[in-house]
Design a protein around this motif. Structure first.
Motif, PDB file in Angstrom:
ATOM      1  N   LEU A 227      10.450   0.346   0.773  1.00  0.00           N
ATOM      2  CA  LEU A 227       9.192  -0.281   0.378  1.00  0.00           C
ATOM      3  C   LEU A 227       8.044   0.162   1.283  1.00  0.00           C
ATOM      4  O   LEU A 227       6.924   0.407   0.811  1.00  0.00           O
ATOM      5  N   LYS A 228       8.315   0.269   2.579  1.00  0.00           N
ATOM      6  CA  LYS A 228       7.255   0.688   3.502  1.00  0.00           C
ATOM      7  C   LYS A 228       6.847   2.127   3.233  1.00  0.00           C
ATOM      8  O   LYS A 228       5.652   2.452   3.239  1.00  0.00           O
ATOM      9  N   ARG A 229       7.807   2.994   3.003  1.00  0.00           N
ATOM     10  CA  ARG A 229       7.461   4.387   2.716  1.00  0.00           C
ATOM     11  C   ARG A 229       6.628   4.490   1.440  1.00  0.00           C
ATOM     12  O   ARG A 229       5.690   5.286   1.354  1.00  0.00           O
ATOM     13  N   GLN A 230       6.965   3.687   0.456  1.00  0.00           N
ATOM     14  CA  GLN A 230       6.173   3.671  -0.780  1.00  0.00           C
ATOM     15  C   GLN A 230       4.750   3.183  -0.518  1.00  0.00           C
ATOM     16  O   GLN A 230       3.787   3.723  -1.070  1.00  0.00           O
ATOM     17  N   GLU A 231       4.614   2.159   0.317  1.00  0.00           N
ATOM     18  CA  GLU A 231       3.291   1.627   0.630  1.00  0.00           C
ATOM     19  C   GLU A 231       2.475   2.649   1.417  1.00  0.00           C
ATOM     20  O   GLU A 231       1.274   2.819   1.159  1.00  0.00           O
ATOM     21  N   VAL A 232       3.098   3.329   2.363  1.00  0.00           N
ATOM     22  CA  VAL A 232       2.391   4.362   3.131  1.00  0.00           C
ATOM     23  C   VAL A 232       1.926   5.474   2.196  1.00  0.00           C
ATOM     24  O   VAL A 232       0.800   5.975   2.307  1.00  0.00           O
ATOM     25  N   SER A 233       2.791   5.861   1.265  1.00  0.00           N
ATOM     26  CA  SER A 233       2.412   6.890   0.305  1.00  0.00           C
ATOM     27  C   SER A 233       1.241   6.431  -0.559  1.00  0.00           C
ATOM     28  O   SER A 233       0.318   7.218  -0.834  1.00  0.00           O
ATOM     29  N   ARG A 234       1.245   5.168  -0.969  1.00  0.00           N
ATOM     30  CA  ARG A 234       0.139   4.640  -1.776  1.00  0.00           C
ATOM     31  C   ARG A 234      -1.160   4.646  -0.979  1.00  0.00           C
ATOM     32  O   ARG A 234      -2.225   5.019  -1.494  1.00  0.00           O
ATOM     33  N   LEU A 235      -1.089   4.252   0.284  1.00  0.00           N
ATOM     34  CA  LEU A 235      -2.284   4.235   1.124  1.00  0.00           C
ATOM     35  C   LEU A 235      -2.813   5.650   1.361  1.00  0.00           C
ATOM     36  O   LEU A 235      -4.026   5.856   1.422  1.00  0.00           O
ATOM     37  N   ARG A 236      -1.920   6.615   1.502  1.00  0.00           N
ATOM     38  CA  ARG A 236      -2.361   8.000   1.659  1.00  0.00           C
ATOM     39  C   ARG A 236      -3.126   8.465   0.423  1.00  0.00           C
ATOM     40  O   ARG A 236      -4.143   9.162   0.528  1.00  0.00           O
ATOM     41  N   MET A 237      -2.627   8.083  -0.752  1.00  0.00           N
ATOM     42  CA  MET A 237      -3.321   8.460  -1.987  1.00  0.00           C
ATOM     43  C   MET A 237      -4.697   7.805  -2.047  1.00  0.00           C
ATOM     44  O   MET A 237      -5.671   8.426  -2.488  1.00  0.00           O
ATOM     45  N   LEU A 238      -4.787   6.562  -1.598  1.00  0.00           N
ATOM     46  CA  LEU A 238      -6.077   5.880  -1.571  1.00  0.00           C
ATOM     47  C   LEU A 238      -7.050   6.584  -0.619  1.00  0.00           C
ATOM     48  O   LEU A 238      -8.229   6.752  -0.935  1.00  0.00           O
ATOM     49  N   LEU A 239      -6.544   6.969   0.536  1.00  0.00           N
ATOM     50  CA  LEU A 239      -7.395   7.667   1.499  1.00  0.00           C
ATOM     51  C   LEU A 239      -7.866   9.001   0.951  1.00  0.00           C
ATOM     52  O   LEU A 239      -9.039   9.371   1.110  1.00  0.00           O
ATOM     53  N   LYS A 240      -6.960   9.737   0.310  1.00  0.00           N
ATOM     54  CA  LYS A 240      -7.348  11.026  -0.265  1.00  0.00           C
ATOM     55  C   LYS A 240      -8.398  10.844  -1.357  1.00  0.00           C
ATOM     56  O   LYS A 240      -9.375  11.604  -1.436  1.00  0.00           O
TER      57      LYS A 240
END
Length: 455
Positions: free
Chosen positions: A104-117
């Motif tokens: 779940l944390k890895r998925q959340e980090v990936s989602r946040l990276r997409m938001l930042l990009k």
């Protein structure tokens, strides 16, 4: 009772983390002390409004599957959750729970990276290499230094951040509603300006009639002071034992207290006196603002320990106040504007500034589009010129090869050899030469040298 709707609500610090809140309507007979059966209504998922709401819910759902953590959560108090002692229990959960939390944390980090990009792309920020670790520091609900595993610090940060964000949630809702009302008034004024005098007077009259129609509603009783059975399917805040029990019989998750969602469900019948979605003059956004104001009113007057929950003891204590014996009428929004004229003027000035900024950006984008179109035309002209030059060069090569007797060149410059047919006169000229060549082949070889001579 689920952990989420039980212990987390009892703690008072994760009040909006409910996965589901069931709303039940309970009819009460004022002349009877019998228990009335519940009528269950379809479950409704409550969104906390947090941008990490899904991550928060999924983490809690996974933690609920672990028996040890579930037991600790049921016995935890507010201080255990606030000071992080509960987070230390994460080390004792089962392996498959930790594995799921890591995922779940890895998925959340990936989602946040997409938001930042997406944010960087929208601001035209050019970066050859993005430092995700530094950028993730702006998100406080997880540990940005460890992006692969879910640790006790992640749970502590998630709880503390959700607590802080939810404490500001009501203020943000009020501000959002104020901007909604100001935008609605701004659009109304702009619409009237667009009409001629006759149509404008007619439309103003129609709007005023709708406003007056909305004001003509039955009296709305203020919560906490007293709600009587004549206004709805229950008699609210009467101290006679039966009615108190009936009130807390509305405790849908049966945890012994009324949380904020359960309280808001109680206000529906009173609010239906004022707001009807079928009426043009009734704005359902205003109904939700009224519901929020009522809930805040109850919490302010009844919730003495400020845990954002109403217990039976707190309710009984509130009945001893003077306000309970002297009920007041609830002042609805049409009698209590949420903004001033000065605030509206500032809001309209802000809208004008944003509109001008959008116009400038639109003009800039239009100029960039024209520039790209011109560059496209220039590139197309260069391409055609290049193709013409290649064709002319190929034609000159073919002509030169024809003059030099060289075989013609192919499309890629390779030489193309073709068999040549012999002319008839060449064959006739060659025919007499064949016997002569044959006679020469039949001549004896020269005598060997240095042979002895015979007399």
């Amino acid at each position: 009772m689920s952990i989420l709707t039980g212990s987390f609500w009892i703690s008072g610090w994760l009040l909006l983390l409910s996965i589901s809140v069931e709303v039940w309507s309970v009819p009460i007979d004022r002349n009877a002390a019998q228990q009335v059966p519940k009528e269950e209504v379809q479950e409704e998922n409550m969104d906390t409004g947090l941008y990490y709401d899904r991550y928060l819910r999924e983490v809690i759902e996974v933690l609920e599957t672990d028996p040890h953590f579930r037991e600790k959560l049921q016995t935890a108090n507010t201080e255990d959750i606030k000071n992080g002692r509960l987070s230390k229990e994460l080390d004792l959960v089962s392996h498959h729970v930790r594995t799921r939390l890591d995922e779940l944390k890895r998925q959340e980090v990936s989602r946040l990276r997409m938001l930042l990009k997406a944010k960087l792309d929208s601001t035209n920020t050019q970066s050859l290499q993005m430092d995700h670790a530094s950028l993730l520091k702006q998100f406080e609900h997880l540990d940005p230094h460890n992006q692969n595993t879910f640790e006790a610090k992640d749970l502590e940060l998630l709880i503390s951040t959700a607590t802080k964000d939810l404490e500001n949630y009501d203020a943000e809702r009020h501000e959002e509603f104020k901007r909604y009302e100001m935008l609605k008034e701004h659009e109304r004024r702009e619409y009237l300006k667009s009409l001629d005098q006759e149509k404008r007077e007619k439309e103003e009259k129609r709007m005023q009639e709708l406003k007056e129609k909305h004001r003509q509603h039955p009296k709305v009783n203020a919560p906490v002071d007293r709600w009587t059975g004549s206004s709805g399917p229950f008699s609210f805040f009467h101290v006679n034992g039966v009615l108190i029990y009936s009130l807390f019989h509305l405790d849908t998750n049966e945890d012994g207290v009324l949380d904020e969602q359960e309280l808001e469900a109680l206000f529906t019948k009173e609010l239906e006196k004022v707001y009807d979605p079928k009426n043009e003059e009734d704005d359902m956004m205003e109904m939700e603002e009224e519901r929020l104001r009522m809930r805040e009113h109850v919490m302010k007057n009844v919730d003495t320990n400020k845990d954002r929950l109403v217990s039976l003891e707190e309710f009984l204590k509130s009945t001893e106040k003077k306000e309970f014996s002297n009920p007041k009428e609830w002042e609805t929004l049409e009698n209590k504007p949420v903004y001033t004229e000065e605030e509206l003027q500032r809001f309209e000035a802000e809208l004008r500034d944003k509109e001008e900024e959008l116009k400038r950006r639109a003009e800039s984008l239009h100029q960039e589009q024209e520039l790209l179109r011109e560059r496209g035309k220039a590139l197309e002209a260069q391409r055609r010129e290049y193709q013409q030059a290649v064709l002319e060069m190929s034609q000159r090569q073919k002509e030169q090869q024809a003059v030099d007797g060289q075989p013609p060149a192919g499309p890629n410059g390779e030489l193309q050899f073709q068999p040549q047919t012999q002319k008839p006169e060449d064959k006739e000229a060659k025919a007499p030469a064949e016997p002569e060549a044959e006679a020469q082949n039949n001549l004896p070889a020269e005598p060997p040298q240095n042979l002895p001579l015979h007399t």
